[in-house]
Design a protein around this motif. Structure first.
Motif, mmCIF file in Angstrom:
data_model
loop_
_atom_site.group_PDB
_atom_site.id
_atom_site.type_symbol
_atom_site.label_atom_id
_atom_site.label_comp_id
_atom_site.label_asym_id
_atom_site.label_seq_id
_atom_site.Cartn_x
_atom_site.Cartn_y
_atom_site.Cartn_z
ATOM 1 N N THR A 1 20.963 67.548 96.288
ATOM 2 C CA THR A 1 22.211 67.765 97.016
ATOM 3 C C THR A 1 22.759 69.109 96.605
ATOM 4 O OG1 THR A 1 23.489 66.730 95.264
ATOM 5 C CG2 THR A 1 22.773 65.325 97.071
ATOM 6 N N SER A 12 24.364 66.097 101.100
ATOM 7 C CA SER A 12 22.944 65.787 101.072
ATOM 8 C C SER A 12 22.317 66.138 102.412
ATOM 9 C CB SER A 12 22.749 64.301 100.786
ATOM 10 O OG SER A 12 23.367 63.545 101.798
ATOM 11 N N GLU A 27 20.496 62.765 94.435
ATOM 12 C CA GLU A 27 20.978 61.424 94.743
ATOM 13 C C GLU A 27 19.844 60.560 95.247
ATOM 14 O OE1 GLU A 27 22.836 61.406 99.241
ATOM 15 O OE2 GLU A 27 24.072 62.125 97.562
ATOM 16 N N ARG A 83 18.133 66.796 102.987
ATOM 17 C CA ARG A 83 17.674 67.902 102.141
ATOM 18 C C ARG A 83 16.323 67.581 101.507
ATOM 19 N NH1 ARG A 83 20.633 72.204 100.697
ATOM 20 N NH2 ARG A 83 22.695 72.315 101.659
#
Ligand SMILES: Nc1ncnc2c1ncn2[C@@H]1O[C@H](COP(=O)(O)OP(=O)(O)OP(=O)(O)O)[C@@H](O)[C@H]1O
Ligand SMILES: Nc1ncnc2c1ncn2[C@@H]1O[C@H](COP(=O)(O)OP(=O)(O)OP(=O)(O)O)[C@@H](O)[C@H]1O
Ligand SMILES: [Mg+2]
Ligand SMILES: [Mg+2]
Lengths: 295, 308, 254, 295, 254
Positions: free
Chosen positions: B86, B91, B276, B230
């Motif tokens: 992120t 994100s 994440e 991402r």
């Protein structure tokens, strides 16, 4: 025979010399082996690792079976012609400067310290990999076949020019002197006395560099520089190795074709006496036509 | 590079394909953090292309890889998604297609018969997504990126920045596709206001137009893409080691400070701020893009040995 | 007036004395043969006359002027013929006219009609008119040597030098080439110096003889003076008669 | 002179032949120019585009001023030694197979249709770009300098082997026949009659390919294969062109050093009579030592 | 018993008839010289005896057996000497023993002590013992040719063939080489056949003579039979005497 003694003695001498030489060669070999071993250590070469990984590697080789259909499907021959065009145009564009710098770089044309100016220019052109030239010329012509061609042309200057210079070092003095005695000027001596000696080698070297350049064009294509290399790269990115290998097969055919033509031409140039079908026909034509006209 | 130092080290492959950074340097704090947290040894290895990272994951030459979104569908079967990088909390990221103010191009369909640059040929945000946008705007994009587009000329560039620079420098080129991170600083912020998702999710919105003050050329926004996930961190599926869970956990727990080098200079910014949790399903949009463009990864599943 | 005057010519290469205080005069139109074993200095002498080699001491005077560099009116035929293999016999002959042709015309082969005719006449003189268009590298050694002579003639020299022009030829070709040299010299009224190592050819064709040994002149005279004693002196060391008479008995080679 | 007529006539013949030949050369030149033009069209070459882009490109050239400090800062000489090691180890690893296939590929050793088997193997090794070899060998040795080295070794087989084969085509029959008449076996004839003739050329070619391989090692580094190429790539990604050029300068020095050593060695091999300082000293040593011992 | 018997030997290369129904016998220990102009078939004859060239018709019988391929006991000295430039004179001489040395030992230069001594003796015989360690490529033409003879002797042949062994040498070296050949032949009791094109050398050294013209035998006899008429027949076409007598008057070359 009375010389028996001295022959025996000579043999002893020779054996001693040889033994010393063996030792010397031994030392040289050790130094060489040391350099090799050092290199392997420096790059972390490990035979065990390779041994362990071998089965994995071998298993995967089947993936590289060419997918023949792709050749037609994707019209690979056309793409390979673009690659050929890149190699050809790059070679042709590079020749004039290669010739000029190559000749000026020879110690026989330009006196000693000055010829190194030209050699250095060629050195720079060679030292920078074609790939980096390619990247440097992107602002000029984008990520395209044109940029590849320019990069090839620039590295041709160094590669071909250097071969020219090397060749000129081997020119024999006889013909140069012969031209000098006729009262020829400096320029005429260079052209008739030197260049005429190396003409065929120059052509042969140019053909060799052309081959190298076609391969280089494939490589630049892998980086987006156009031609069949791009196809190979895309298929590689898609992990479609069968298609990728189909591309490589086409490259193989292209390269072998180029090499065969260039080899044929070179061997024709080398022993020109050999009556070589087509070329002989073409070259012999004017003679025969003239004869028939005058009859 | 290639320092396979000790045999138990975890081999972390980094793929720099889309970023303008020294990736090994960027990841060094992360590696140190992981070593501290888990006691494992981490080797950072730089890859040239993302296919190389996949090859390495598949053949037990790497354990973890930072790679590109397309690697998720491509790595199905031998590589798992651990998480997603992120940046500044976001994100999701976006592609843009921009022009220069003087071209008279108003919308994507005006690009017909014009010349436009894209990023690297297989880059999701630089090329694949923008191509899809063109296609959705009614342009015939032919086989591009594996071939030529029909309605306009698409030229790839080695990276996002070059794509943008070519637009500015070459009069023939009237538009360029890039990731938003490469174009937003040169696009006045208000032009993004129509794109709600961008305003909400993009890390680049705040800095939009910021480079104009430095005298960089102004760009004019033509379109912003749908959000994309991402880049993922992936692990070798067959990696079966007690360390693995610790490392995964530590990665997901990492704070921004953990990832920053100690001796940061003023204003130093990492291009990612955390990792994440994510899985395969987060990357469905990427699969969809590939499907739309007719790009298929070869399936090497042992039983079905064909080119489907 | 003498065409060539050599005055106290000495040439040293490092420690080697190739020519040692050599002096002689050659009159215009003389056909001179330089004799001597290998290393006696024949080539060095001719190269000094030609200006290809600079003397250490002394000088060579050609046509009244000291030789400093190569002159248009001195032509040379080389042992290794040194013709250009890649060009036709005709182009090779024509290259003798380079000294009076400008760079660009010579490059494009835009030679004067006169020069072209002369090249063909020279080829005719050495019996190669029909082979004029043949590539030099495809010719036999004797033919190549004759092309070299044609080239020298096209140069329109007053002096013709030839350094062992027949050393690499078989006896038949050697005869032919020597005939052409002699014929051309007489026809064009050239002052000619030829170095040879075949004594029989020398006796057959020579008019005047200069014998060299170790860089010194050991003989200078005309055909009648060239006795077997002189030859023995020049090619000393090997006593053929004795060897011949002794070769039926046991011959232990030293 | 009675031959005047026939000389005039001959000149006419020659002029006619020449005219026909000029026309023929004209046609060939046109064909060549056509191929060149076609190539340029095929790759969309446009001088106008280049002209327009030139100022931008020229502006950028200042960016390429080397940042000299970076050489020490980043310890580039060490990196370049790794590159050198890759090139060296790759060459050494490739030599045995290059030698074997090169010899077997010669029509004089293996009879006609069969030698093409070996030539094809070498062809494949050349046709696949080193970049693709690199990818293919990842399963074996990972993303490392080892893989680069293997890729270099594999392409050495094709490149060097082919040069060997070409060289063997030029071997003279005389020495082979001489060995045959001594009653030498087939193997002895190949070694003493053929290989001894080409020994120095083989070494010279190997040195040439070593130079090429060092450049190749730089290129592979650009794609992640280790050595100084990686540094150049990273600095380029960072758009730190000054640093990148510093890397290129180091490459330049490396390559020029390699070339100079290899040129020296080659010229020593060529005219062995020339007393060449050091090497002469080493080679002459055993002789002198033996002499002094026996005195 | 005759050492060499040539029976109706014919060799054609395409349309060229290099040898045309040639037959003769050579007794053991004879020193024979083959004469003839260029192209008369001298080389082809020697190569057929040697097994390097296969005859079109007829056969060569050496030591009772027909020649099919090259034999260990027939050694050859070549015009271009064909010694290995990169090796020392000694190694070259030693290479004559390849036929009786296994592959590996020959590669590593582990030759029998006997062969080594023999190589040195052969070098001694041709006067090169002191130069044994010199690189062959650095030797003069005459020295190289003598190394070639040494190599042939090391082969321990019964028959020694030499194809124009002195054609590329100056007269001094040619004399020396011929002396060594003759000496070696006598000392080792070899049957020897040498092709030459120098008539004077042939007369000087030869015992028996075989004259070839256009592939046919036109002379076969001993020294006394070799008259000037025979030589004129062999080297016909060029009438030296006449040319010589006429060369003071106008000489228009054909
Ligand atoms: N360029 C040179 N450098 C050194 N020494 C030379 C050079 N040219 C000739 N010599 C030496 O000078 C001497 C005379 O040589 P020159 O070539 O004139 O003899 P030559 O009579 O022509 O012999 P040959 O019949 O072998 O051609 C020889 O000892 C030779 O080694
Ligand atoms: N390999 C070959 N192929 C074709 N023709 C050949 C070959 N070898 C010899 N000839 C021809 O056979 C004839 C005899 O040649 P050979 O070489 O035996 O003559 P020679 O007496 O040795 O001549 P030289 O003195 O020139 O060596 C010549 O016409 C020659 O052209
Ligand atoms: Mg000489
Ligand atoms: Mg012969």
């Amino acid at each position: 025979m009375s010389t028996e003694k001295s022959v025996e003695q000579r043999l002893e001498e020779i054996r001693l010399t040889r033994r010393v030489r063996w030792v010397l060669y031994g030392i040289l070999s050790l130094a060489f082996a040391g350099a090799f071993y050092g290199s392997l250590v420096l790059i972390n070469f490990s035979v065990m690792d390779l041994y362990h990984q071998w089965p994995t590697f071998a298993d995967r080789l089947v993936r590289y079976t060419p997918n023949w259909e792709y050749i037609i499907e994707r019209n690979l021959p056309l793409e390979s012609v673009i690659t050929l065009a890149m190699g050809f145009a790059g070679t042709v564009l590079g020749i004039p400067l290669a010739l000029l710098l190559g000749i000026l770089g020879s110690g026989r044309v330009t006196p000693y310290p000055f010829n190194f100016i030209f050699r250095s220019v060629m050195g720079v052109s060679r030292a920078i990999p074609a790939l980096v030239w390619f990247l440097m010329f992107i602002p000029l012509a984008g990520l395209s076949a044109v940029t590849s061609t320019i990069a090839i042309a620039v590295s041709t200057i160094g590669n071909l020019g250097r071969l020219f210079t090397d060749e000129l070092e081997e020119v024999e003095d006889g013909q140069i002197e012969a031209m000098e005695t006729t009262g020829a000027s400096k320029g005429q001596t260079v052209v008739f006395g030197m260049l005429s000696q190396v003409k065929t080698s120059f052509i042969a070297w140019t053909l060799y560099i052309f081959e190298v350049n076609v391969r280089q064009a494939v490589t630049l294509g892998l980086l987006g520089g156009g031609g069949i290399g791009v196809v190979i790269q895309v298929q590689q990115d898609l992990r479609a190795y069968g298609n990728m290998m189909a591309g490589i097969v086409v490259v193989l055919v292209l390269i072998i074709a180029v090499e065969m033509v260039s080899q044929r031409l070179r061997s024709y140039l080398r022993d020109d006496e050999e009556a070589d079908g087509l070329i002989q026909l073409i070259v012999g034509l004017p003679q025969r036509m003239a004869e028939s006209v005058l009859k | 590079i290639g320092s396979t130092g000790d045999d138990d080290a975890v081999r972390f492959v980094l793929n720099p394909a889309e970023e303008q950074t020294d990736i090994v340097e960027e990841y060094t704090p992360m590696a140190e953090y992981l070593e501290e947290e888990t006691g494992a040894t981490i080797d950072l290895i730089r890859a040239g292309t993302y296919v190389e990272t996949l090859e390495a994951l598949e053949t037990d030459q790497a354990d973890i890889a930072d790679t590109s979104p397309t690697a998720v569908p491509a790595g199905e079967g031998f590589a798992d998604v651990i998480g997603m990088r992120t940046a500044f909390g976001g994100s999701l990221y976006f592609s843009t297609i921009a022009t220069t103010p003087d071209t008279g191009i108003e919308e994507l369909s005006d690009l017909e018969d014009e010349v436009m640059t894209t990023g690297a040929r297989m880059s999701t945000s630089g090329t694949l997504m923008p191509t899809l946008m063109l296609s959705e705007a009614g342009l015939d994009i032919g086989n591009f990126p594996d071939g030529e587009a029909n309605d306009l000329e698409l030229r790839t560039a080695p990276d996002h920045d070059t794509s943008r620079e070519r637009l500015v420098e070459d009069d023939e080129i009237v538009a360029s596709a890039t990731g938003a991170f490469a174009s937003a600083p040169q696009i006045p912020q208000e032009q993004f206001d129509d794109y709600e998702e961008f305003v909400e999710h993009s890390a680049e919105y705040d800095g939009a137009g910021s480079a104009l003050e430095d005298g960089e050329a102004e760009l004019q926004l033509l379109a912003v893409s749908d959000p994309m996930p991402r880049a993922p961190i992936m692990a070798r599926s067959a990696w079966d080691d007690p360390e693995r869970e610790d490392i995964e956990a530590a990665l997901l727990d990492a704070d921004e400070e953990d990832l920053q080098p100690d001796d940061v200079e003023e204003g130093y910014e990492l291009w990612f701020t955390g990792i994440e949790e994510a899985d395969q399903s987060d990357y469905e949009p990427v699969q969809e893009i590939l499907d739309e463009l007719g790009l298929e990864f070869q399936d090497f599943a042992p039983d079905e040995e064909d080119d489907e | 007036m003498s065409a060539i005057r050599v005055e106290n010519l000495t040439k040293r290469f490092g420690d080697t004395v190739a020519l040692d205080d050599v002096s002689f005069e050659i009159s215009e139109g003389e056909f001179t043969i330089v004799l001597g074993i290998s290393g006696s200095g024949k080539s060095t002498l001719l190269r000094c006359i030609n200006g290809l080699t600079a003397p250490t001491e002394g000088q060579v005077i050609v046509d009244g002027d000291p030789v400093t560099s190569h002159r248009n009116d001195v032509a040379m035929v080389f042992q290794q013929h040194n013709i250009i293999g890649g060009m036709s016999a005709y182009s090779n002959a024509l290259s003798g006219s380079l000294g009076r042709t400008d760079f660009l015309p010579s490059l494009l082969r835009f030679n004067d009609r006169e020069d072209k005719l002369q090249a063909l006449e020279a080829l005719d003189m050495v019996g190669l008119l029909d082979e004029a268009e043949q590539r030099a590298s495809q010719m036999s050694g004797g033919q190549q040597q004759r092309v070299g002579i044609a080239r020298a003639l096209v140069q329109e020299p007053q002096i013709l030098l030839a350094d062992e022009p027949v050393a690499s030829l078989d006896p038949g070709s050697a005869q032919t080439v020597m005939q052409y040299l002699r014929g051309a010299a007489e026809q064009e009224d050239l002052t000619t110096m030829i170095s040879l190592h075949q004594v029989n050819l020398a006796r057959q064709f020579g008019e005047r003889f200069i014998g060299l040994a170790d860089g010194e002149i050991v003989f200078d005279g005309y055909q009648d003076d060239l006795t077997f004693d002189v030859i023995d002196e020049l090619y000393g060391g090997i006593d053929m008669e004795e060897y011949l008479s002794g070769n039926e008995s046991d011959t232990t080679v030293a």
